[in-house]
Write an enzyme that holds these catalytic residues in place. Structure first.
Site, PDB file in Angstrom:
ATOM      1  N   TYR A  86      -2.407  -1.565  10.212  1.00  0.00           N
ATOM      2  CA  TYR A  86      -2.376  -1.630   8.738  1.00  0.00           C
ATOM      3  C   TYR A  86      -1.006  -1.186   8.236  1.00  0.00           C
ATOM      4  CZ  TYR A  86      -4.151  -1.169   3.927  1.00  0.00           C
ATOM      5  OH  TYR A  86      -4.355  -1.310   2.565  1.00  0.00           O
ATOM      6  N   SER A 112       0.859  -1.191   0.000  1.00  0.00           N
ATOM      7  CA  SER A 112       0.000   0.000   0.000  1.00  0.00           C
ATOM      8  C   SER A 112       0.893   1.237   0.000  1.00  0.00           C
ATOM      9  CB  SER A 112      -0.859  -0.001   1.276  1.00  0.00           C
ATOM     10  OG  SER A 112      -1.559   1.210   1.423  1.00  0.00           O
TER      11      SER A 112
END
Ligand SMILES: NC(=O)c1ccc[n+]([C@@H]2O[C@H](COP(=O)([O-])OP(=O)(O)OC[C@H]3O[C@@H](n4cnc5c(N)ncnc54)[C@H](O)[C@@H]3O)[C@@H](O)[C@H]2O)c1
Length: 279
Positions: free
Chosen positions: A153, A140
């Site tokens: 995350y 990401s």
């Protein structure tokens, strides 16, 4: 992997978002696709793409190591071989680090980190037998820079990046290339399906709006993301950045690696307040 014609590519988290767009793009490019997800109802909707002979659908949880190993055997039995795996399945969690229940963090890590490792370990022995093969791991933008309320995350996506960049070096003299993907905001269901225990603004009343806020600032379509990933596979790129947001924020964190947050958080707060008025 110069082209996808007749290649067998496995995609995890294929029932929605980037995974679903990858299945569509790969089938259009002539590949045969093994698509898996935990969401069997939406997985079955991939039949809409209308090429049943080239598509194998399997309900598989990426966090289940044994299930991932069984999936590879199933793919080999069905297609005879496998040339690539895209470790795409992922979930979202918003929570302040100080209050984060360990169970929530483990839930995310089991999918976003161990799911990727399970995919690599299950597929690598088969991929090494192929004349050209590819592993794609979806990290990401948040695997390049951190933001508030995303500690789990961020940690998992940084770990995917670290693991993948080392793996690429370990496999340098083999037929297997490794591509690490860093998408910015993509218009998918990830925020709608995520667990949001705290809001990104720190205000309790904004918690319910977390998904809507994310959706209002995600600028890239899953189809654009899939195209970029497939180009990265064809060029054996080490790193694929997706979206102008990822491009810009990556530059900023490179210029100010130790203090990008001081620069970005006030800008993000203004953007967040403007977006909150819209949602
Ligand atoms: N959407 C974004 O803005 C964005 C940005 C950066 C990175 N990513 C990453 O892209 C990947 C794809 O996410 P998306 O945005 O398409 O989200 P999405 O929610 O639309 O799709 C994710 C899919 O993963 C599946 N999944 C969840 N847990 C699973 C499990 N245990 N086993 C198998 N499948 C499981 C879901 O059912 C869903 O179909 C994720 O790794 C995500 O972290 C997304």
């Amino acid at each position: 992997m110069k082209n996808f014609k007749n290649k067998v590519i496995a995609v995890t988290g294929a029932a929605s978002g980037i995974g679903r767009a990858l299945v569509e793009g790969l089938l259009a490019g002539g590949a045969r696709v093994a698509a898996s997800d935990v969401d069997d109802a939406n997985l079955q909707r991939l039949r809409e793409f209308g090429v049943a002979a080239d598509l194998l659908l399997s309900k598989v949880d990426v966090s289940d190591q044994a299930a991932m190993q069984r999936w590879v055997v199933e793919i080999k039995g069905h297609f005879g071989a496998v040339d690539g795996v895209i470790n795409n399945a992922g979930v979202a969690l918003s929570c302040h680090a100080a209050d984060q229940p360990r169970a929530q963090m483990e839930w995310l890590f089991n999918i976003n980190y161990w799911g990727v490792i399970n995919g690599v370990e299950a597929f690598l022995p088969e991929l090494l037998r192929r004349p050209e093969a590819c592993i794609v791991n979806i990290s990401s933008l948040f695997g390049l820079m951190s933001v508030p309320s995303q500690s789990a995350y961020n940690a998992a996506k940084f770990a995917v990046r670290g693991y993948s960049e080392s793996l690429r070096q370990d496999l340098r003299n083999t037929s297997v290339s490794v591509v690490t993907v860093h998408p910015g905001g993509i218009q998918t269901n990830i925020a709608n399906n995520g667990r949001h225990l705290h809001s990104i603004t720190g205000k309790a009343e904004d918690r319910e709006k977390t998904a809507a806020l994310f959706n209002s600032i995600a600028a890239t379509s899953p189809e654009q993301a899939a195209k970029k990933i497939m180009r990265g596979m064809q060029k054996s790129k080490a790193r694929v950045l997706i979206g102008s947001d990822a491009w810009l924020l990556d530059k900023i964190q490179r210029l100010f690696p130790a203090c990008y947050d001081r620069l970005l958080v006030p800008v993000m707060n203004i953007g967040t307040r403007m977006a909150l008025k819209r949602v």
